[in-house]
Motif scaffolding. Sequence first.
Motif, PDB file in Angstrom:
ATOM      1  N   LEU A  58      42.776 103.102  -2.888  1.00 25.87           N
ATOM      2  CA  LEU A  58      43.594 104.123  -2.234  1.00 25.87           C
ATOM      3  C   LEU A  58      44.768 104.507  -3.126  1.00 25.87           C
ATOM      4  CD1 LEU A  58      44.292 105.841   0.302  1.00 25.87           C
ATOM      5  CD2 LEU A  58      45.712 103.913   1.034  1.00 25.87           C
ATOM      6  N   LEU A  59      45.392 103.504  -3.748  1.00 24.01           N
ATOM      7  CA  LEU A  59      46.502 103.759  -4.658  1.00 24.01           C
ATOM      8  C   LEU A  59      46.037 103.605  -6.100  1.00 24.01           C
ATOM      9  CD1 LEU A  59      49.472 101.837  -2.981  1.00 24.01           C
ATOM     10  CD2 LEU A  59      48.792 104.219  -2.660  1.00 24.01           C
ATOM     11  N   SER A  60      46.553 104.462  -6.961  1.00 30.03           N
ATOM     12  CA  SER A  60      46.251 104.387  -8.387  1.00 30.03           C
ATOM     13  C   SER A  60      47.072 103.272  -9.031  1.00 30.03           C
ATOM     14  CB  SER A  60      46.576 105.712  -9.061  1.00 30.03           C
ATOM     15  OG  SER A  60      47.987 105.926  -9.068  1.00 30.03           O
ATOM     16  N   PRO A  61      46.716 102.830 -10.249  1.00 37.88           N
ATOM     17  CA  PRO A  61      47.518 101.801 -10.929  1.00 37.88           C
ATOM     18  C   PRO A  61      48.986 102.184 -11.086  1.00 37.88           C
ATOM     19  CG  PRO A  61      45.387 102.000 -11.999  1.00 37.88           C
ATOM     20  CD  PRO A  61      45.461 103.101 -10.980  1.00 37.88           C
ATOM     21  N   THR A 236      39.536  91.070   1.034  1.00 33.41           N
ATOM     22  CA  THR A 236      39.840  90.705  -0.337  1.00 33.41           C
ATOM     23  C   THR A 236      39.635  91.929  -1.219  1.00 33.41           C
ATOM     24  OG1 THR A 236      37.562  89.974  -0.750  1.00 33.41           O
ATOM     25  CG2 THR A 236      39.138  88.305  -0.006  1.00 33.41           C
ATOM     26  N   GLY A 237      40.215  91.890  -2.401  1.00 32.87           N
ATOM     27  CA  GLY A 237      40.044  93.000  -3.325  1.00 32.87           C
ATOM     28  C   GLY A 237      41.281  93.207  -4.173  1.00 32.87           C
ATOM     29  N   PRO A 238      41.178  94.117  -5.134  1.00 37.41           N
ATOM     30  CA  PRO A 238      42.297  94.345  -6.042  1.00 37.41           C
ATOM     31  C   PRO A 238      43.436  95.094  -5.383  1.00 37.41           C
ATOM     32  CG  PRO A 238      40.527  95.893  -6.500  1.00 37.41           C
ATOM     33  CD  PRO A 238      39.992  94.930  -5.479  1.00 37.41           C
ATOM     34  N   ALA A 239      44.605  95.011  -5.985  1.00 32.69           N
ATOM     35  CA  ALA A 239      45.753  95.783  -5.525  1.00 32.69           C
ATOM     36  C   ALA A 239      45.382  97.258  -5.455  1.00 32.69           C
ATOM     37  CB  ALA A 239      46.932  95.573  -6.476  1.00 32.69           C
ATOM     38  N   GLY A 240      45.904  97.943  -4.454  1.00 36.80           N
ATOM     39  CA  GLY A 240      45.581  99.346  -4.231  1.00 36.80           C
ATOM     40  C   GLY A 240      44.527  99.561  -3.176  1.00 36.80           C
ATOM     41  N   SER A 241      43.814  98.486  -2.791  1.00 33.91           N
ATOM     42  CA  SER A 241      42.837  98.574  -1.712  1.00 33.91           C
ATOM     43  C   SER A 241      43.545  98.690  -0.374  1.00 33.91           C
ATOM     44  CB  SER A 241      41.923  97.342  -1.705  1.00 33.91           C
ATOM     45  OG  SER A 241      41.266  97.182  -2.940  1.00 33.91           O
TER      46      SER A 241
END
Length: 300
Positions: A58-61, A236-241
């Motif tokens: 949802l969010l970009s780096p 669980t998942g990477p930042a921005g999820s």
Amino acid sequence: MTVTDLSTQDRYPTRVGTDPALIERADPTVWPGVDSGPATSEELEAHDAKGFHIVEGLLSPSEIRTYRRELRRLTQDPRVRSDERTVIEKTSDEVRSIFEVHKISGLIADLVKDPRVVDRARQILGSDVYVHQSRINYMPGFRGGGFYWHSDFETWHAEDGMPAMRAVSLSIALTDNFPFNGGLMLMPGAHRTFVSCVGETPGEHYRSSLKEQKVGVPGEDDITRLAHQHGIEQFTGPAGSALWFDCNSMHGSGNNITPFPRSNIFIVFNSVRNGLASPYAAGAPRPEFIASRDITAVAR
């Protein structure tokens, strides 16, 4: 049935008896009324069936870095830290949550109005929406306290006067969510059952419940029954999820004893047709910064 009719009827009685009860949900999960938006039909079907769905990336780096800087700024601001909207961990001096954060931070105020966010909320709830509650949650490494199994709607109904299950929560991960650093656990499908809890709501219950909730939580027998019936999944998942979950989802998280912190932006959208009434099982409503009574729709 009109909103007024709903607000005067208690279809989900709780904290009124000596025995817990399981009540079948009487409201939709995905409401009709809004036909277009960022959510696909598959995502809405999953949300209806499980009570939640995940949006990866949802969010970009660059956005993640921006919001992380904002989180650090807020926790280091002595005015924010001393504000009554800031909750400190029960067993440490760490910040646990900052409430009404969309009124403290211009960045998060803009995020609330982002079409990727508000338009998906409108799709799920079938109407214009307003912010019932917003906060930042911090779960620092080694000392982050978890949240026991609960349904948010039980509290919002009992202590805030939310009539119907027409609210949805958004949790945006600003750090990687691993299975071992206190990630949120949910019971898929348990949102179709309302757990009526026992116990009387103490005065100003929010002051203790925001650190550790003991009233308005289901008993072990009901948790066991729902877990065996529905199973448990974990976000669980990477930042921005981003995790979207129904107000009556049964969820909780364990303590974080790893070195890896877990932080998220948390926004609750309620339908403008589901404004708060008097609390159903409390002597007085909770403060505005925890449960807004201003149903002004979020601008699109």
